[in-house]
Scaffold this motif. Structure first.
Motif, PDB file in Angstrom:
ATOM      1  N   LEU A   1      41.997  44.591  44.867  1.00 21.06           N
ATOM      2  CA  LEU A   1      41.267  45.004  46.457  1.00 21.06           C
ATOM      3  C   LEU A   1      40.277  43.703  45.793  1.00 21.06           C
ATOM      4  N   LEU A   2      39.551  43.323  44.993  1.00 20.57           N
ATOM      5  CA  LEU A   2      38.225  41.791  44.498  1.00 20.57           C
ATOM      6  C   LEU A   2      39.135  40.755  45.152  1.00 20.57           C
ATOM      7  N   THR A   3      40.489  40.656  44.174  1.00 19.92           N
ATOM      8  CA  THR A   3      41.866  39.293  44.596  1.00 19.92           C
ATOM      9  C   THR A   3      41.743  39.144  45.933  1.00 19.92           C
ATOM     10  N   THR A   4      42.126  40.402  47.103  1.00 20.64           N
ATOM     11  CA  THR A   4      42.878  40.517  48.176  1.00 20.64           C
ATOM     12  C   THR A   4      42.188  40.141  49.021  1.00 20.64           C
ATOM     13  N   GLN A   5      40.251  41.349  49.417  1.00 23.50           N
ATOM     14  CA  GLN A   5      39.355  41.365  50.164  1.00 23.50           C
ATOM     15  C   GLN A   5      38.246  40.051  50.138  1.00 23.50           C
ATOM     16  N   PRO A   6      38.561  38.935  49.660  1.00 18.91           N
ATOM     17  CA  PRO A   6      36.682  38.253  49.377  1.00 18.91           C
ATOM     18  C   PRO A   6      35.720  39.173  49.940  1.00 18.91           C
ATOM     19  N   ALA A   7      35.699  39.334  51.050  1.00 12.94           N
ATOM     20  CA  ALA A   7      34.588  40.497  51.360  1.00 12.94           C
ATOM     21  C   ALA A   7      34.102  40.754  50.771  1.00 12.94           C
ATOM     22  N   LEU A   8      34.872  41.496  50.125  1.00 12.92           N
ATOM     23  CA  LEU A   8      34.223  42.856  49.640  1.00 12.92           C
ATOM     24  C   LEU A   8      33.831  42.107  48.164  1.00 12.92           C
ATOM     25  N   ARG A   9      34.265  41.321  47.727  1.00 15.18           N
ATOM     26  CA  ARG A   9      33.298  40.290  45.971  1.00 15.18           C
ATOM     27  C   ARG A   9      31.755  39.523  47.085  1.00 15.18           C
ATOM     28  N   ASP A  10      32.001  39.444  48.413  1.00 17.99           N
ATOM     29  CA  ASP A  10      30.887  38.880  48.321  1.00 17.99           C
ATOM     30  C   ASP A  10      29.195  39.932  48.643  1.00 17.99           C
TER      31      ASP A  10
ATOM     32  N   GLY B   1      42.063  59.114  38.304  1.00 15.18           N
ATOM     33  CA  GLY B   1      41.038  59.009  39.202  1.00 15.18           C
ATOM     34  C   GLY B   1      41.123  57.209  38.849  1.00 15.18           C
ATOM     35  N   TYR B   2      40.266  57.728  37.400  1.00  8.93           N
ATOM     36  CA  TYR B   2      40.003  56.781  36.511  1.00  8.93           C
ATOM     37  C   TYR B   2      40.375  55.209  36.484  1.00  8.93           C
ATOM     38  N   PHE B   3      42.034  56.264  36.243  1.00 10.10           N
ATOM     39  CA  PHE B   3      42.807  55.073  36.129  1.00 10.10           C
ATOM     40  C   PHE B   3      43.320  54.055  36.965  1.00 10.10           C
ATOM     41  N   THR B   4      43.226  54.852  38.630  1.00  9.13           N
ATOM     42  CA  THR B   4      44.448  54.173  39.433  1.00  9.13           C
ATOM     43  C   THR B   4      43.103  53.016  40.073  1.00  9.13           C
ATOM     44  N   LEU B   5      41.567  53.764  39.346  1.00  8.06           N
ATOM     45  CA  LEU B   5      40.873  52.457  39.976  1.00  8.06           C
ATOM     46  C   LEU B   5      40.614  51.621  38.828  1.00  8.06           C
ATOM     47  N   LEU B   6      40.395  51.147  37.988  1.00  7.25           N
ATOM     48  CA  LEU B   6      40.992  50.716  37.017  1.00  7.25           C
ATOM     49  C   LEU B   6      41.967  49.183  37.438  1.00  7.25           C
ATOM     50  N   PHE B   7      42.826  50.158  38.454  1.00  5.95           N
ATOM     51  CA  PHE B   7      44.122  49.284  38.712  1.00  5.95           C
ATOM     52  C   PHE B   7      43.483  48.616  40.035  1.00  5.95           C
TER      53      PHE B   7
END
Length: 87
Positions: free
Chosen positions: A74-83, A63-69
């Motif tokens: 997600l942060l680069t493809t969906q800017p709304a998550l980053r804001d 699970g941790y390894f999956t989250l690392l990728f």
């Protein structure tokens, strides 16, 4: 970056990692031929407590390894998550 060579497409070739893997596998084969009973006694491997702990560690690590990728993608493809709105 002495151990890594750059390919023509710009990616790095992990030659040092492949060499270390080959050496480790060779040493493991030599060790297991000298001690065929293995690293861990069979009574420990067969115990329910050990098997439960092993499965839990495997699930948490995967699970941790999956989250690392997944999270950086997600942060680069969906800017709304980053804001965060904090300024």
């Amino acid at each position: 970056m002495g151990a890594l060579r750059k390919r023509r497409d710009g990616r790095l070739a992990p030659t040092a990692g492949l060499a270390a893997t080959a050496i480790s596998i060779t040493l493991l084969i030599i060790y297991t031929r000298r001690r065929p009973d293995g690293y861990v006694p069979m009574t420990t491997i067969r115990s329910t407590r050990f098997q439960t702990a092993t499965c839990l560690i495997l699930a948490l690590s995967a699970g941790y390894f999956t989250l690392l990728f997944v999270i950086p993608q997600l942060l680069t493809t969906q800017p709304a998550l980053r804001d965060t709105g904090a300024r």
